[in-house]
Design a protein around this motif. Structure first.
Motif, PDB file in Angstrom:
ATOM      1  N   MET A   1       0.849  -1.205   0.000  1.00 55.15           N
ATOM      2  CA  MET A   1       0.000   0.000   0.000  1.00 55.15           C
ATOM      3  C   MET A   1       0.872   1.239   0.000  1.00 55.15           C
ATOM      4  O   MET A   1       1.855   1.336   0.736  1.00 55.15           O
ATOM      5  CB  MET A   1      -0.927   0.011   1.218  1.00 55.15           C
ATOM      6  N   GLY A   2       0.534   2.204  -0.836  1.00 59.25           N
ATOM      7  CA  GLY A   2       1.287   3.432  -0.902  1.00 59.25           C
ATOM      8  C   GLY A   2       0.965   4.373   0.241  1.00 59.25           C
ATOM      9  O   GLY A   2      -0.008   4.189   0.980  1.00 59.25           O
ATOM     10  N   GLY A  54      10.363   9.863  -5.250  1.00 66.32           N
ATOM     11  CA  GLY A  54       9.610   8.839  -4.537  1.00 66.32           C
ATOM     12  C   GLY A  54       8.185   8.653  -5.014  1.00 66.32           C
ATOM     13  O   GLY A  54       7.439   7.844  -4.462  1.00 66.32           O
ATOM     14  N   ALA A  55       7.794   9.372  -6.060  1.00 66.79           N
ATOM     15  CA  ALA A  55       6.397   9.349  -6.503  1.00 66.79           C
ATOM     16  C   ALA A  55       6.041   8.060  -7.227  1.00 66.79           C
ATOM     17  O   ALA A  55       6.822   7.533  -8.026  1.00 66.79           O
ATOM     18  CB  ALA A  55       6.113  10.539  -7.416  1.00 66.79           C
ATOM     19  N   GLY A  56       4.820   7.577  -6.941  1.00 60.12           N
ATOM     20  CA  GLY A  56       4.244   6.477  -7.703  1.00 60.12           C
ATOM     21  C   GLY A  56       3.004   6.917  -8.453  1.00 60.12           C
ATOM     22  O   GLY A  56       2.463   6.181  -9.276  1.00 60.12           O
ATOM     23  N   PRO A  90       0.842   7.892 -13.274  1.00 57.68           N
ATOM     24  CA  PRO A  90      -0.605   8.155 -13.242  1.00 57.68           C
ATOM     25  C   PRO A  90      -0.924   9.439 -12.492  1.00 57.68           C
ATOM     26  O   PRO A  90      -0.298   9.757 -11.476  1.00 57.68           O
ATOM     27  CB  PRO A  90      -1.162   6.931 -12.495  1.00 57.68           C
ATOM     28  N   LYS A  91      -1.909  10.145 -13.008  1.00 60.23           N
ATOM     29  CA  LYS A  91      -2.374  11.383 -12.389  1.00 60.23           C
ATOM     30  C   LYS A  91      -3.868  11.264 -12.122  1.00 60.23           C
ATOM     31  O   LYS A  91      -4.620  10.821 -12.986  1.00 60.23           O
ATOM     32  CB  LYS A  91      -2.088  12.584 -13.306  1.00 60.23           C
ATOM     33  N   TYR A  92      -4.277  11.683 -10.938  1.00 64.56           N
ATOM     34  CA  TYR A  92      -5.686  11.636 -10.544  1.00 64.56           C
ATOM     35  C   TYR A  92      -6.099  13.049 -10.155  1.00 64.56           C
ATOM     36  O   TYR A  92      -5.464  13.678  -9.309  1.00 64.56           O
ATOM     37  CB  TYR A  92      -5.888  10.673  -9.377  1.00 64.56           C
ATOM     38  N   VAL A  93      -7.143  13.559 -10.776  1.00 66.04           N
ATOM     39  CA  VAL A  93      -7.595  14.910 -10.490  1.00 66.04           C
ATOM     40  C   VAL A  93      -8.979  14.836  -9.864  1.00 66.04           C
ATOM     41  O   VAL A  93      -9.882  14.181 -10.389  1.00 66.04           O
ATOM     42  CB  VAL A  93      -7.589  15.786 -11.763  1.00 66.04           C
ATOM     43  N   GLU A 122      -4.093   2.118  -1.919  1.00 61.65           N
ATOM     44  CA  GLU A 122      -3.891   0.672  -1.866  1.00 61.65           C
ATOM     45  C   GLU A 122      -3.240   0.140  -3.129  1.00 61.65           C
ATOM     46  O   GLU A 122      -2.497  -0.849  -3.075  1.00 61.65           O
ATOM     47  CB  GLU A 122      -5.224  -0.025  -1.617  1.00 61.65           C
ATOM     48  N   ARG A 123      -3.490   0.779  -4.271  1.00 57.20           N
ATOM     49  CA  ARG A 123      -2.926   0.252  -5.509  1.00 57.20           C
ATOM     50  C   ARG A 123      -1.749   1.062  -6.051  1.00 57.20           C
ATOM     51  O   ARG A 123      -1.259   0.799  -7.145  1.00 57.20           O
ATOM     52  CB  ARG A 123      -4.012   0.153  -6.588  1.00 57.20           C
ATOM     53  N   THR A 124      -1.261   2.030  -5.257  1.00 53.61           N
ATOM     54  CA  THR A 124      -0.105   2.821  -5.678  1.00 53.61           C
ATOM     55  C   THR A 124       1.173   2.202  -5.136  1.00 53.61           C
ATOM     56  O   THR A 124       1.281   1.917  -3.940  1.00 53.61           O
ATOM     57  CB  THR A 124      -0.222   4.277  -5.185  1.00 53.61           C
TER      58      THR A 124
END
Length: 215
Positions: A1-2, A54-56, A90-93, A122-124
């Protein structure tokens, strides 16, 4: 989990509005945009590069997303330490009105914020990073979804503008993880969210023990 990790630029009086340029965010007649620019030295750049390494994935508010999307897709060098992760990951807005985002790799989050963000964490693989997006960050903090907060405090007072923490924020305690100061005077502090505040009192005991004269 991220882990959900936020990076936010603020002034000494808590303003986060339009750090990058005069036209970035003029809501409320704000005319002091671009206040972070004079402090953008090598130390500052290195810190931002370290964070992005460190970004996912990225979770952004609509306004910050549109500011980023207007610029970073034009920087096409995959080795660029900022554009590379932003364009590739991936980007989420978070938006209830955005229908067709033009930036490749973008997904709109429009449902229940707590459920959606929990699922994203959970999926990052790595950090799900929030940059800027002050209103979204406050909501995420209130929902106890933020794990770590990078606060970059700039040595300037504006006296006007949107502030990160306002009346009504959920009381929250933080644990200080690390900190340093750039050559231009920006304080870079990292905090882990540690739950609710703890309280106590500095009152001295009554009786003959109180001989300090401090009461």
């Amino acid at each position: 989990m991220g882990r959900l990790v936020s990076t936010i630029f603020i002034t000494l009086d808590g303003v986060y509005q339009a750090p990058g340029g005069p036209q970035e965010d003029t809501r409320g007649g704000f005319a002091q945009g671009g206040w972070s620019f004079p402090y953008g030295d090598d130390d500052f750049g290195r810190f931002v590069t370290e964070v992005l390494a460190g970004a996912g994935g990225f979770l952004l508010g609509r306004r910050t997303y549109e500011i980023f999307a207007s610029y970073w897709p034009k920087v096409t060098d995959p080795a660029d330490p900022v554009a590379g992760p932003l364009n590739a990951l991936p980007k989420y807005v978070v938006s209830t009105t955005l229908r067709a985002p033009g930036w490749a790799g973008t997904t709109v989050v429009s449902g229940d914020l707590a459920q959606e963000v929990t699922a994203l964490k959970e999926r990052t693989d790595g950090e799900l990073q929030v940059h800027g997006s002050g209103a979204l960050l406050r909501s995420l903090l209130d929902l106890r979804l933020v794990d770590t907060l990078h606060v970059l405090t700039f040595p300037v007072v504006l006296g006007d503008g949107r502030r990160l923490f306002t009346d009504g924020a959920v009381p929250t305690r933080f644990s200080h993880r690390s900190g340093r100061v750039t050559g231009s005077g920006v304080c870079l502090h990292t905090y882990d969210v540690a739950g609710s505040p703890e309280y106590g009192s500095y009152d001295l005991p009554e009786g003959p023990q109180d001989v300090t004269g401090l009461r």
